[in-house]
Design an enzyme around this catalytic site. Structure first.
Site, PDB file in Angstrom:
ATOM      1  CG  ASN A  81      -1.823   1.103   1.405  1.00 45.20           C
ATOM      2  OD1 ASN A  81      -1.468   2.237   1.092  1.00 45.20           O
ATOM      3  ND2 ASN A  81      -3.014   0.852   1.921  1.00 45.20           N
ATOM      4  CB  ALA A  82       1.591   3.736  -2.671  1.00 43.33           C
ATOM      5  N   GLY A  83       0.180   4.370   0.169  1.00 43.38           N
ATOM      6  CA  GLY A  83      -0.190   5.366   1.185  1.00 43.38           C
ATOM      7  C   GLY A  83       0.439   5.041   2.528  1.00 43.38           C
ATOM      8  CG  ASP A  96      -4.068  -5.997   9.497  1.00 44.18           C
ATOM      9  OD1 ASP A  96      -3.903  -6.137   8.273  1.00 44.18           O
ATOM     10  OD2 ASP A  96      -5.171  -6.197  10.053  1.00 44.18           O
ATOM     11  CB  SER A  97      -4.485  -0.101  10.041  1.00 45.22           C
ATOM     12  OG  SER A  97      -4.098  -0.081   8.680  1.00 45.22           O
ATOM     13  CG  PHE A 139      -3.907   5.765   2.301  1.00 44.85           C
ATOM     14  CD1 PHE A 139      -3.103   6.394   3.243  1.00 44.85           C
ATOM     15  CD2 PHE A 139      -4.390   4.497   2.592  1.00 44.85           C
ATOM     16  CE1 PHE A 139      -2.790   5.774   4.446  1.00 44.85           C
ATOM     17  CE2 PHE A 139      -4.082   3.857   3.792  1.00 44.85           C
ATOM     18  CZ  PHE A 139      -3.281   4.502   4.725  1.00 44.85           C
ATOM     19  CE1 TYR A 187     -13.809   2.570   3.518  1.00 41.00           C
ATOM     20  CE2 TYR A 187     -11.754   1.610   4.312  1.00 41.00           C
ATOM     21  CZ  TYR A 187     -12.986   1.471   3.697  1.00 41.00           C
ATOM     22  OH  TYR A 187     -13.398   0.225   3.282  1.00 41.00           O
ATOM     23  NE  ARG A 223      -0.512   2.946   8.780  1.00 46.21           N
ATOM     24  CZ  ARG A 223      -1.697   3.415   8.333  1.00 46.21           C
ATOM     25  NH1 ARG A 223      -1.852   4.688   7.995  1.00 46.21           N
ATOM     26  NH2 ARG A 223      -2.719   2.596   8.202  1.00 46.21           N
TER      27      ARG A 223
HETATM   28  P1  IMP Z   1      -4.729  -3.755   5.707  1.00 48.20           P
HETATM   29  O1  IMP Z   1      -4.002  -3.312   6.941  1.00 48.20           O
HETATM   30  O2  IMP Z   1      -3.830  -4.125   4.597  1.00 48.20           O
HETATM   31  O3  IMP Z   1      -5.780  -4.801   6.013  1.00 48.20           O
HETATM   32  O4  IMP Z   1      -5.507  -2.488   5.134  1.00 48.20           O
HETATM   33  C1  IMP Z   1      -6.054  -1.562   5.997  1.00 48.20           C
HETATM   34  C2  IMP Z   1      -7.140  -0.791   5.304  1.00 48.20           C
HETATM   35  O5  IMP Z   1      -7.756   0.053   6.286  1.00 48.20           O
HETATM   36  C3  IMP Z   1      -6.601   0.176   4.237  1.00 48.20           C
HETATM   37  O6  IMP Z   1      -6.576  -0.391   2.980  1.00 48.20           O
HETATM   38  C4  IMP Z   1      -7.631   1.285   4.316  1.00 48.20           C
HETATM   39  O7  IMP Z   1      -8.781   0.865   3.660  1.00 48.20           O
HETATM   40  C5  IMP Z   1      -7.955   1.340   5.797  1.00 48.20           C
HETATM   41  N1  IMP Z   1      -7.043   2.274   6.490  1.00 48.20           N
HETATM   42  C6  IMP Z   1      -6.101   1.963   7.423  1.00 48.20           C
HETATM   43  N2  IMP Z   1      -5.450   3.066   7.813  1.00 48.20           N
HETATM   44  C7  IMP Z   1      -5.967   4.078   7.116  1.00 48.20           C
HETATM   45  C8  IMP Z   1      -5.674   5.466   7.074  1.00 48.20           C
HETATM   46  O8  IMP Z   1      -4.769   5.992   7.736  1.00 48.20           O
HETATM   47  N3  IMP Z   1      -6.432   6.196   6.240  1.00 48.20           N
HETATM   48  C9  IMP Z   1      -7.433   5.669   5.472  1.00 48.20           C
HETATM   49  N4  IMP Z   1      -7.724   4.379   5.452  1.00 48.20           N
HETATM   50  C10 IMP Z   1      -6.988   3.586   6.270  1.00 48.20           C
END
Ligand code: IMP
Length: 203
Positions: free
Chosen positions: A9-11, A69-70, A152, A154, A179
């Site tokens: 995830n680039a963001g 993981d978020s 990025f 949401y 984060r």
């Molecule tokens: P994962 O950790 O790869 O399961 O992805 C976490 C997902 O939660 C991301 O792809 C976003 O959809 C969302 N997410 C997590 N942190 C953020 C953030 O800081 N801003 C916006 N969306 C977030």
């Protein structure tokens, strides 16, 4: 110190780079080293999924690896989408579509009841295999329409006070974000591990 960030995830990678820089921690993205690597996020919790991602990269590289993981947990939806945030409304839907779907689900929920939190669980595995975990939470509210161009995922729907995350500059977001908090908590623990080993020596 150099760390491989287990994300495509680039963001997220931009945020890791920015938040770690003041501490002299240099990051390399997983995609640069292992463009084909896809780790199945089969865990039921943020902690389990963060471990699966960090462990996969550490096992391949033998180097220090870190994963986040978020997700977005919305009270009116019983904590959804939570660990499924990236997969909400289907893996291949765009974020504008995911946000429209969320707004639809929340259309009867009034201001004041749209409380939500972003949660980040970080798992770090050192070159030697030691594991460190850290968590960060940011409380906010889901708006009635997306706003802002930064960030990025949401970010345009998640408000802390008057502004959405996507209306904040990067450094402003890091100061408040799940984060940012989780990575600063990790750095505090890393400072213990890397400045003092058993003999009081710098590693
Ligand atoms: P994962 O950790 O790869 O399961 O992805 C976490 C997902 O939660 C991301 O792809 C976003 O959809 C969302 N997410 C997590 N942190 C953020 C953030 O800081 N801003 C916006 N969306 C977030």
């Amino acid at each position: 110190m150099q760390v491989i960030v287990a994300t495509g995830n680039a963001g997220k990678l931009r945020e890791f780079t920015r938040i770690f820089a003041p501490f002299g921690i240099e990051v390399v993205g997983q995609k640069t080293l292992y463009p084909e690597l896809e780790v199945e996020e089969s865990g039921a919790t943020f902690a389990e999924n963060a471990f699966l991602k960090a462990q996969a990269v550490h096992a391949l590289s033998g180097k220090a690896a870190v994963a986040d993981d978020s997700g977005l947990c919305i009270d009116a939806l019983g904590g959804r989408p939570g660990v499924y945030s990236a997969r909400y409304a289907g893996e291949d839907t765009s974020y504008p579509e995911k946000m429209q779907r969320l707004l639809e689900e929340l259309k009867e929920v009034p201001q004041g009841k749209r409380t939500a939190r972003f949660v980040s669980h970080i798992c770090f595995i050192s070159e030697q295999g030691e594991r460190i975990d850290a968590q960060g939470v940011c409380e906010g509210e889901i708006g009635f329409a997306p706003a802002g161009e930064n960030g990025f995922g949401y970010d345009p729907l998640f408000y802390v006070g008057e502004r959405s995350f996507a209306q904040l500059g990067g450094v402003e977001k890091d100061a408040l974000s799940h984060r940012g908090k989780a990575l600063r908590a990790l750095v505090e623990q890393l400072e213990q591990l890397y400045t003092v080993d058993g003999a009081g020596e710098k590693r």
